[in-house]
Design a protein around this motif. Structure first.
Motif, mmCIF file in Angstrom:
data_model
loop_
_atom_site.group_PDB
_atom_site.id
_atom_site.type_symbol
_atom_site.label_atom_id
_atom_site.label_comp_id
_atom_site.label_asym_id
_atom_site.label_seq_id
_atom_site.Cartn_x
_atom_site.Cartn_y
_atom_site.Cartn_z
ATOM 1 N N GLY A 187 70.177 67.732 82.138
ATOM 2 C CA GLY A 187 68.910 67.377 81.513
ATOM 3 C C GLY A 187 69.058 67.336 80.017
ATOM 4 O O GLY A 187 70.175 67.428 79.475
ATOM 5 N N PRO A 188 67.930 67.207 79.328
ATOM 6 C CA PRO A 188 67.952 67.243 77.868
ATOM 7 C C PRO A 188 68.606 68.540 77.388
ATOM 8 O O PRO A 188 68.369 69.610 77.929
ATOM 9 C CB PRO A 188 66.471 67.218 77.478
ATOM 10 N N GLY A 189 69.457 68.436 76.431
ATOM 11 C CA GLY A 189 70.142 69.612 75.911
ATOM 12 C C GLY A 189 71.336 70.019 76.753
ATOM 13 O O GLY A 189 71.940 71.054 76.527
ATOM 14 N N GLY A 190 71.681 69.210 77.757
ATOM 15 C CA GLY A 190 72.863 69.476 78.567
ATOM 16 C C GLY A 190 72.684 70.532 79.652
ATOM 17 O O GLY A 190 73.657 70.933 80.285
ATOM 18 N N ARG A 191 71.459 70.960 79.873
ATOM 19 C CA ARG A 191 71.235 71.970 80.920
ATOM 20 C C ARG A 191 71.390 71.348 82.304
ATOM 21 O O ARG A 191 70.976 70.228 82.543
ATOM 22 C CB ARG A 191 69.845 72.584 80.794
ATOM 23 N N ARG A 192 72.004 72.129 83.198
ATOM 24 C CA ARG A 192 72.219 71.668 84.570
ATOM 25 C C ARG A 192 70.880 71.531 85.292
ATOM 26 O O ARG A 192 70.029 72.401 85.180
ATOM 27 C CB ARG A 192 73.111 72.642 85.328
ATOM 28 N N LEU A 193 70.779 70.446 86.066
ATOM 29 C CA LEU A 193 69.606 70.221 86.912
ATOM 30 C C LEU A 193 70.091 69.986 88.334
ATOM 31 O O LEU A 193 70.978 69.167 88.567
ATOM 32 C CB LEU A 193 68.804 69.006 86.438
#
Length: 156
Positions: free
Chosen positions: A41-47
């Motif tokens: 996701g935005p900011g490279g967070r895993r989804l």
């Protein structure tokens, strides 16, 4: 226990719903154990998706049954490849089924001995400390017992 959660999930939510640690989820991703690439996701967070959670539940069960990571990785590769490799998936699962069945047999032998020992000690406790009883393992043919079980049964 399989938990259904709609929409995109954070790594923390997936950890909570599967019982895996955040570290384990990252490890599974690094080891190529996911069928689908983990989205960011935005900011490279895993989804994660519900499909990811469902797949993780399969992985958890297979690991709990003793499937080695190398075999689980190969299984994930086959699933990623899609249709056309059912024969190889079947062979992989049959081999693992045989390992699990053999382990159940070993555990059943162990449980038989443990149950016997529990009965012996319950009798001794019921009869008091003065009771003396020879303690041998359950009546199994020698070839059905592992050396460790024979030694343990005779040690008492």
């Amino acid at each position: 226990m399989i938990i259904k959660v709609p929409g995109s999930l954070s790594i923390g939510q997936v950890a909570e719903s599967t019982g895996l640690s955040v570290h384990a989820l990252r490890f599974y991703e690094q080891e190529g154990l996911f069928v689908n690439a983990v989205r960011r996701g935005p900011g490279g967070r895993r989804l994660y998706t519900q499909d990811d959670v469902d797949w993780l539940n399969v992985c958890i069960i297979l690991r709990a049954s003793g499937m080695p990571l190398t075999v689980l990785r190969r299984y994930a590769e086959l699933v990623r490849e899609g249709a056309g490799n059912a024969q190889e998936r079947l062979a992989l699962m049959r081999e693992h089924q045989e390992r699990v069945t053999a382990e159940i047999g070993r555990l059943t032998e162990s449980l038989d001995l443990i149950s016997f020992k529990v009965g012996v000690y319950e009798d001794l406790v019921d009869q008091g400390d003065a009771a003396v009883r020879q303690c041998h393992g359950p009546s199994l043919p020698d070839e059905a017992r592992t050396p460790d079980l024979r030694h343990e049964a005779m040690a008492e």
